[in-house]
Scaffold this active site. Structure first.
Site, short mmCIF file in Angstrom:
data_model
loop_
_atom_site.label_atom_id
_atom_site.label_comp_id
_atom_site.label_asym_id
_atom_site.label_seq_id
_atom_site.Cartn_x
_atom_site.Cartn_y
_atom_site.Cartn_z
N HIS A 290 0.85 -1.19 0.00
CA HIS A 290 0.00 0.00 0.00
C HIS A 290 0.89 1.24 0.00
O HIS A 290 1.74 1.41 0.88
CB HIS A 290 -0.89 0.01 1.24
CG HIS A 290 -1.88 -1.11 1.28
ND1 HIS A 290 -2.23 -1.76 2.46
CD2 HIS A 290 -2.58 -1.71 0.30
CE1 HIS A 290 -3.12 -2.70 2.18
NE2 HIS A 290 -3.34 -2.69 0.89
N SER A 462 3.32 2.03 3.26
CA SER A 462 2.50 1.77 4.46
C SER A 462 3.06 0.61 5.26
O SER A 462 2.48 0.22 6.27
CB SER A 462 1.06 1.42 4.06
OG SER A 462 0.41 2.52 3.49
N HIS A 463 4.14 -0.01 4.79
CA HIS A 463 4.76 -1.16 5.46
C HIS A 463 3.83 -2.38 5.42
O HIS A 463 3.76 -3.13 6.38
CB HIS A 463 5.14 -0.84 6.91
CG HIS A 463 5.82 0.48 7.09
ND1 HIS A 463 7.12 0.71 6.69
CD2 HIS A 463 5.37 1.66 7.59
CE1 HIS A 463 7.45 1.97 6.96
NE2 HIS A 463 6.41 2.57 7.50
N HIS A 464 3.09 -2.55 4.32
CA HIS A 464 2.13 -3.65 4.22
C HIS A 464 2.50 -4.60 3.08
O HIS A 464 1.64 -5.03 2.33
CB HIS A 464 0.71 -3.11 3.99
CG HIS A 464 0.22 -2.20 5.07
ND1 HIS A 464 -0.88 -1.37 4.92
CD2 HIS A 464 0.66 -2.00 6.34
CE1 HIS A 464 -1.08 -0.69 6.04
NE2 HIS A 464 -0.16 -1.06 6.91
N CYS A 465 3.79 -4.93 2.95
CA CYS A 465 4.19 -5.74 1.80
C CYS A 465 3.74 -7.19 1.97
O CYS A 465 3.69 -7.72 3.08
CB CYS A 465 5.68 -5.64 1.56
SG CYS A 465 6.70 -5.90 3.02
#
Length: 529
Positions: A290, A462-465
């Site tokens: 994200h 967003s650090h949502h990998c």
């Protein structure tokens, strides 16, 4: 090989910590947890506001993305945790699970056992929820989940401002409906961070069958005759796994280690001089994340936590936390937000908000001299797909991380719509008494091209990998629906890399759920007690 274990878990992050706690419940099995990072003894890992230090370096590998070719070659800091607890030890502690439809979509893709009704019991099993005990929530689990302790009056004004645009207040976005603005529940217990390590590893460190090694960097997986039999550490030590090797290094770390072990796209590995153990083109493909955009407004008074950046106010904040468990130190600074629509016809909310009670909280984000607030938005279901590849056969070298942000024109359009919506919210009447002026993007940004130029400078991950070791029923998938590696026995991948599509929210709660569900499957498949 030296001492053998039944299970070797590589990576003590959210999912790996869960596996360590759950698999070692059976005293007859020997469990080894290997974490390349260090301990979480530093107080910043436990204080809610410690998050503000995390994206700037402490507890992270310090990696960046490759230049993003669809964003004017912008390079993003890509914080990956280097500490026991992984992302759950350095994130903003926001507890969201995604939308039920996310998991039902997985099931419709053929991932049997991963529909919402299948995964909900595991979310509940993990939870020790301070507030709710119902169909959606559980009490008594290892993971502390609680309400924010330190909201500010501007948060309520934000809810009223959203209501002016028809966005309702939602008291439980992990409940029946995700739509609306909210206080996020947080992975905290007693106003301290409840990381996966604190929840699942620390309480069980005295189990004789659980060994935890910190600073233990795995150089490669050992594969013999088509079976994963153990690991080789950076110092050359070999460790044997009698039952399974469990790879839990995350959406960047897991495909990276597989490729360093000769498991991945054969042409890429050969170019780097790595002997191909198993050709699997999908490893490191399908990367999704994200992209986070933000609107920053300067405030007309001390209505956010920015003033506590000054030394004398920082001392006050420390005392507030010490004696009352309140104030800025008790805040993750991003505990207000919600879910809404960029596309009014979307099947469920496709934009997520995070209201930052300050400015310059994260790496690369501008700070306001008089104090301000930051309203982030991210488009939740990107179509763009990226990759994780190696730049060399040397394990000390950072991987090539390419989220390929905004490669798809729809992602670009929806991201800009989300940013405009944050501007609209901050411009509403209920926030007028707090806000002096919008500073970023600011009134001079008008056309979509100007918005695009703006986000090529002002945006972050967003650090949502997720997605780089995709689960699926098909032969091309990296793992099957029981997370067993296709083509190598005795190996599973258990972390967010297995997601076929990234969920519509923060991803940490899902990583813990994946760990819980995997632990049960591993116990069943190995017929453990």
């Amino acid at each position: 090989m030296s001492k053998g274990y039944d299970f070797i878990i590589i990576g003590g992050g959210s999912a790996g910590s869960v596996l360590a706690g759950r698999l070692s419940e059976d005293p007859s099995v020997e469990v080894l947890l290997l974490e390349a990072g260090g301990s979480d003894r530093h107080p910043f890992y436990h204080l809610p506001a410690g998050f503000a230090k995390m994206t700037k370096g402490i507890g992270s590998w310090g990696w960046d993305t490759v230049p993003q070719k669809h964003m004017a070659n912008k390079v993003f800091r890509y914080t990956q945790a280097k500490v026991i607890g992984g992302g759950s030890a350095i994130n903003a502690q926001i507890y969201t699970r995604g939308n039920p439809q996310d998991y039902d979509d997985w099931r419709q893709m053929g991932c049997d056992g991963w529909g919402y009704d299948d995964v909900l019991p595991y979310f509940r099993k993990a939870e020790d929820n301070q507030t709710w005990e119902n169909h959606y929530h559980g009490k008594g689990g290892p993971l502390g989940v609680s309400e924010p302790r330190a909201p500010l009056p501007i948060c309520e004004a934000y809810f009223e401002a959203a209501a002016e645009l028809g966005i309702p207040r939602n008291h439980d976005i992990n409940g029946e409906k995700q739509d609306g603005v909210c206080y996020y529940q947080l992975t905290q217990r007693n106003v301290r961070r409840s990381s996966a390590a604190m929840a699942y590893v620390t309480p069980n460190r005295n189990r004789p069958n659980l060994t935890v090694k910190l600073g233990a960097q795995v150089r490669r997986l050992v594969v013999e005759k088509g079976r994963a039999t153990g690991v080789e550490l950076a110092d050359g030590t070999r460790l044997a796994a009698k039952s399974e090797v469990l790879l839990c290094s995350g959406a960047v770390g897991s495909p990276r280690l597989l490729q360093l072990s000769g498991i991945g796209p054969a042409d890429h590995l050969s170019e780097l001089g790595i002997d191909v153990v198993h050709d699997q083109p999908q490893i490191g493909a399908n990367l999704q994340d994200h992209l986070d955009l933000y609107c920053i407004s300067e405030l007309s008074g001390p209505y956010s936590y920015d003033r506590y950046a000054k030394p004398h106010w920082a001392a006050v904040a420390g005392l507030q936390y010490l004696f009352g468990r309140k104030g800025p130190v008790a805040s993750s600074l991003f505990e207000t937000g919600g879910f809404w629509y960029a596309d009014p016809d979307a099947r469920s909310p496709d934009i997520q908000f995070h209201l930052g009670l300050g400015t310059g909280i994260e790496h690369g984000v501008a700070a306001m001299p008089q104090g301000g607030v930051t309203l982030n938005s991210c488009y939740l279901r990107p179509r763009s797909r990226g990759t994780v590849r190696l730049q060399s056969a040397d394990p000390a070298k950072a991987p090539l991380i390419d989220p390929n942000y905004l490669a798809d024109p729809l992602d670009r359009e929806m991201s800009i719509r989300g940013l405009k919506l944050t501007q609209e919210i901050l411009a509403q009447g209920p926030l007028k008494k707090y806000i002096l002026a919008e500073r970023l993007p600011g009134p001079e940004v008008k056309t979509d091209q100007e918005y695009f130029d703006f986000i090529c400078v002002h945006s972050k991950t967003s650090h949502h990998c997720a997605g780089t070791c995709r689960m699926g029923p098909d032969a091309a998938a990296v793992v099957d629906t029981r997370l067993r590696f296709n083509g190598i026995e005795g190996l599973r991948v258990v972390d967010n890399s297995i997601m076929p599509t990234v969920i519509s929210s923060n991803t940490n709660a899902a990583a813990i759920m994946i760990g819980e569900k995997a632990a049960d499957m591993i116990k069943e498949d190995n017929m453990m007690g």
